[in-house]
Write a protein that holds these residues in place. Structure first.
Motif, mmCIF file in Angstrom:
data_model
loop_
_atom_site.group_PDB
_atom_site.id
_atom_site.type_symbol
_atom_site.label_atom_id
_atom_site.label_comp_id
_atom_site.label_asym_id
_atom_site.label_seq_id
_atom_site.Cartn_x
_atom_site.Cartn_y
_atom_site.Cartn_z
ATOM 1 N N TYR A 178 0.830 -1.126 0.037
ATOM 2 C CA TYR A 178 0.019 0.123 0.021
ATOM 3 C C TYR A 178 0.844 1.274 0.268
ATOM 4 O O TYR A 178 2.094 1.201 0.455
ATOM 5 C CB TYR A 178 -0.952 -0.027 1.193
ATOM 6 C CG TYR A 178 -0.456 -0.149 2.522
ATOM 7 C CD1 TYR A 178 -0.337 -1.680 3.163
ATOM 8 C CD2 TYR A 178 0.268 0.780 3.300
ATOM 9 C CE1 TYR A 178 -0.045 -1.711 4.280
ATOM 10 C CE2 TYR A 178 0.894 0.281 4.607
ATOM 11 C CZ TYR A 178 0.324 -0.970 5.085
ATOM 12 O OH TYR A 178 0.912 -1.311 6.367
ATOM 13 N N ARG A 235 -6.734 -0.757 3.115
ATOM 14 C CA ARG A 235 -6.847 0.485 3.270
ATOM 15 C C ARG A 235 -7.039 1.714 2.292
ATOM 16 O O ARG A 235 -7.034 1.211 1.127
ATOM 17 C CB ARG A 235 -5.303 0.650 4.207
ATOM 18 C CG ARG A 235 -5.019 -0.406 5.133
ATOM 19 C CD ARG A 235 -3.559 -0.539 4.846
ATOM 20 N NE ARG A 235 -3.290 -1.786 5.756
ATOM 21 C CZ ARG A 235 -2.764 -1.678 6.989
ATOM 22 N NH1 ARG A 235 -2.670 -0.667 7.521
ATOM 23 N NH2 ARG A 235 -2.673 -2.907 7.743
ATOM 24 N N ASP A 288 -2.845 5.196 5.324
ATOM 25 C CA ASP A 288 -2.462 3.859 5.205
ATOM 26 C C ASP A 288 -3.150 3.375 6.559
ATOM 27 O O ASP A 288 -3.192 1.885 6.751
ATOM 28 C CB ASP A 288 -1.172 3.662 5.087
ATOM 29 C CG ASP A 288 -0.232 4.356 6.189
ATOM 30 O OD1 ASP A 288 -0.462 5.596 6.262
ATOM 31 O OD2 ASP A 288 0.461 3.592 7.109
ATOM 32 N N ASN A 289 -3.557 3.940 7.358
ATOM 33 C CA ASN A 289 -4.078 3.598 8.416
ATOM 34 C C ASN A 289 -5.872 3.719 8.732
ATOM 35 O O ASN A 289 -6.216 3.558 9.905
ATOM 36 C CB ASN A 289 -3.608 4.128 10.087
ATOM 37 C CG ASN A 289 -1.994 3.623 10.155
ATOM 38 O OD1 ASN A 289 -1.482 2.614 9.461
ATOM 39 N ND2 ASN A 289 -1.158 4.670 10.574
ATOM 40 N N ASP A 328 -4.697 -0.425 13.205
ATOM 41 C CA ASP A 328 -3.185 0.122 13.294
ATOM 42 C C ASP A 328 -3.294 1.048 14.654
ATOM 43 O O ASP A 328 -3.119 2.377 14.580
ATOM 44 C CB ASP A 328 -2.712 0.698 12.047
ATOM 45 C CG ASP A 328 -2.170 -0.267 11.190
ATOM 46 O OD1 ASP A 328 -2.445 -1.462 11.456
ATOM 47 O OD2 ASP A 328 -1.646 -0.062 10.302
#
Ligand code: AMP
Ligand code: MG
Length: 501
Positions: A77, A183, A252-253, A262
């Motif tokens: 990602y 994500r 990305d979280n 995360d």
């Protein structure tokens, strides 16, 4: 006797085209051992626990060995970290083992965190400290206890190897579960690094597995965006209503299925301040409590950008569709937040007056530095047995100041309570709903840190297990666990939390 079979028996990410994942090789560790197994979670899934207790499982669940009949992968990602574009992140210290099949035929991802280096590790060691693993376990299970959508913690394993950070820590692996590990950053990766066909393949994968009702809808991609926006709006509202600060809401979280994912330098607030930040790396307060809806909207705008080529053939039309969908975020968040705040205050229905009073209440909490959780718990007790004097005394004792200040505080609380009562007589008071909206127990930072210290420095999991057990039912607490409700003493205060990678 036949050996218990490994129940992680599919790997749906292999359906994705090249570029979305890479193979994982074993990362040997000295002494793989199971420390904690979430047997209740397995029971909820309807999955037999026998395999998880075998030595073979300990080796696979620490990345020491790989299951050759269903090999793990590391997912790729990209993402915006603190607003800065990073074209390739990926699972640098995680590996996707595959999926468990639940009793109802559903599939749940099992991912290892801290299981060694992958193609995406860059300079990192691919490892995790026991402390960071226990923190994620406690906080994610606390969220589950509060019925907030979240990844879950399935098991904690020791690797037997040291991990060097600020000092030397015991190494550990968290086996966590999620409905999906896709994500916002996975879509960004598809769009920027691979192009529209890859975005379509990813969107089709997500729809097929997680938004089945959208399959064969003509506007399925716009509807996908809409659904993600709705889930995020509700999830962020539910975080804020329990005083939760995620800490690293990078793209990305942010999960595409709307689960909290995360857990790094996250925290539940003790005393309420809207600009509160705990993360040691968030110097400018980008991810402060009150910033979370705006940041979620910003992240969702990045998702919409990635989806643009799927929304309409002409780019202008696609932008219009995206903007329309994004415009729904703020009202949806606001509705969920104020509905929830009204419930915390014991109002059976939402109105302009209850919304305004909710905002006034938060201002009072902030001005007086009142403990967010205790305030609403005590108010619930006032609603139930109507002993306002006790409520006022308890609130005032949270943070004793000088005499004049103390009397002003008292006065402010008195007036607030009187106002609350006038609104109560108008709206029906719903104590049961209020109880369900006001947990008595949160995963207080100082308790989390105590549990981590006992595990890392004294080598035992007793405080961890006690806290994890209590967090399963945060609306009622056993008499023996009353101390877990209390805010920290000055010496116990935790002012900063760390990524703990
Ligand atoms: P996070 O901020 O924890 O979401 O991680 C951001 C990125 O850094 C992800 O791509 C992680 O996989 C990677 N990362 C974090 N810690 C490590 C580590 N110890 N070794 C390798 N990669 C890491
Ligand atoms: Mg991450």
């Amino acid at each position: 006797m036949t050996a218990a079979p490994n129940p992680i028996d599919s790997q749906i990410y292999r359906e994705l085209p090249d570029g979305f994942y890479t193979e994982v090789v074993p990362s040997p560790n000295r002494a793989p051992a199971l420390l904690e197994l979430n047997v209740r979670l397995l029971a909820d899934y309807g999955v037999d626990e026998s395999w998880f207790r075998t030595p073979a499982a300990a080796a696979i669940l620490t990345g020491h060995r790989i299951n050759v009949s269903n090999p793990p992968v590391a997912l790729a990602y990209a993402g915006h970290q603190f607003g800065h574009w990073v074209p390739l992140l990926g699972d640098g210290r995680a590996s996707m083992l595959g999926q468990l099949r639940t009793y109802d035929g559903g599939r749940i991802d099992v991912q290892l965190k801290g299981s060694g280096r992958t193609r995406y590790s860059r300079g990192g060691d691919g490892r995790a400290t026991l402390g960071s693993v226990l923190r994620e376990y406690l906080v994610s299970e606390a969220m589950a206890g509060l019925s907030i959508p979240t990844t879950r913690s399935l098991a904690v394993l020791a690797t037997g190897d040291p991990v060097t950070r600020d000092r030397i820590h015991p190494g550990a692996v968290l086996a966590r579960t999620a409905r999906s590990h896709v994500r916002v950053g996975t879509f960004q990766h598809a769009a920027v690094n691979h192009g529209p066909d890859a975005v379509r393949a990813l969107a089709d994968h997500v729809i097929a597995h997680h938004f089945e009702n959208l399959q064969s809808e003509p506007d399925q991609y716009a509807r996908l965006l809409e659904s993600v926006i709705t889930r995020q709006a509700r999830m962020i509202a539910s975080w804020m209503l329990v005083g939760f600060i995620h800490g690293v809401m990078n793209t990305d979280n942010m999960s595409i299925v709307g689960e909290t994912i995360d857990y790094g330098p996250c925290a539940f607030m003790d005393e309420f301040h809207p600009a509160k930040v705990f993360s040691s790396i968030d110097r400018r307060g980008r991810y402060a409590w009150q910033q979370q809806p705006a940041i979620a909207h910003w992240n969702l705008t990045r998702l919409a950008e990635a989806l643009l080529p799927l929304l309409a053939p002409a780019s202008e039309q696609a932008v219009t569709i995206a903007e329309q969908r994004l415009a729904a975020f703020a009202p949806q968040f606001d509705a969920a937040f104020h509905e929830g705040l009204g419930a915390k205050l014991g109002f059976a229905a939402r109105s302009d007056a209850s919304d305004a009073f909710g905002d006034t209440t938060l201002q009072l909490l902030s001005e007086q530095s009142l403990d967010f959780t205790l305030f609403f718990d005590r108010l619930t007790r006032v609603a139930a047995d109507d002993n306002p004097e006790q409520f006022l005394t308890q609130q005032a004792s949270v943070d004793a100041g000088d005499a004049a200040g103390e009397s002003r505080r008292r006065q402010g609380l008195h007036e607030w309570l009187a106002h609350w009562r006038t609104l109560r007589t108008g709206a029906a008071l719903d104590v049961e709903r209020m109880r369900r909206a006001n947990p008595v127990l949160i995963a207080r930072n100082h308790r989390v840190e105590q549990a981590i210290a006992a595990a890392e420095l004294e080598g035992h999991l007793r405080p961890f297990r006690r806290l994890a057990g209590a967090l399963r039912s945060p609306y009622e607490i056993a008499p023996a666990d009353q101390d877990l409700l209390l805010p920290p003493q000055p010496a116990e205060r935790v002012r900063e939390t760390f990524c703990g990678t």
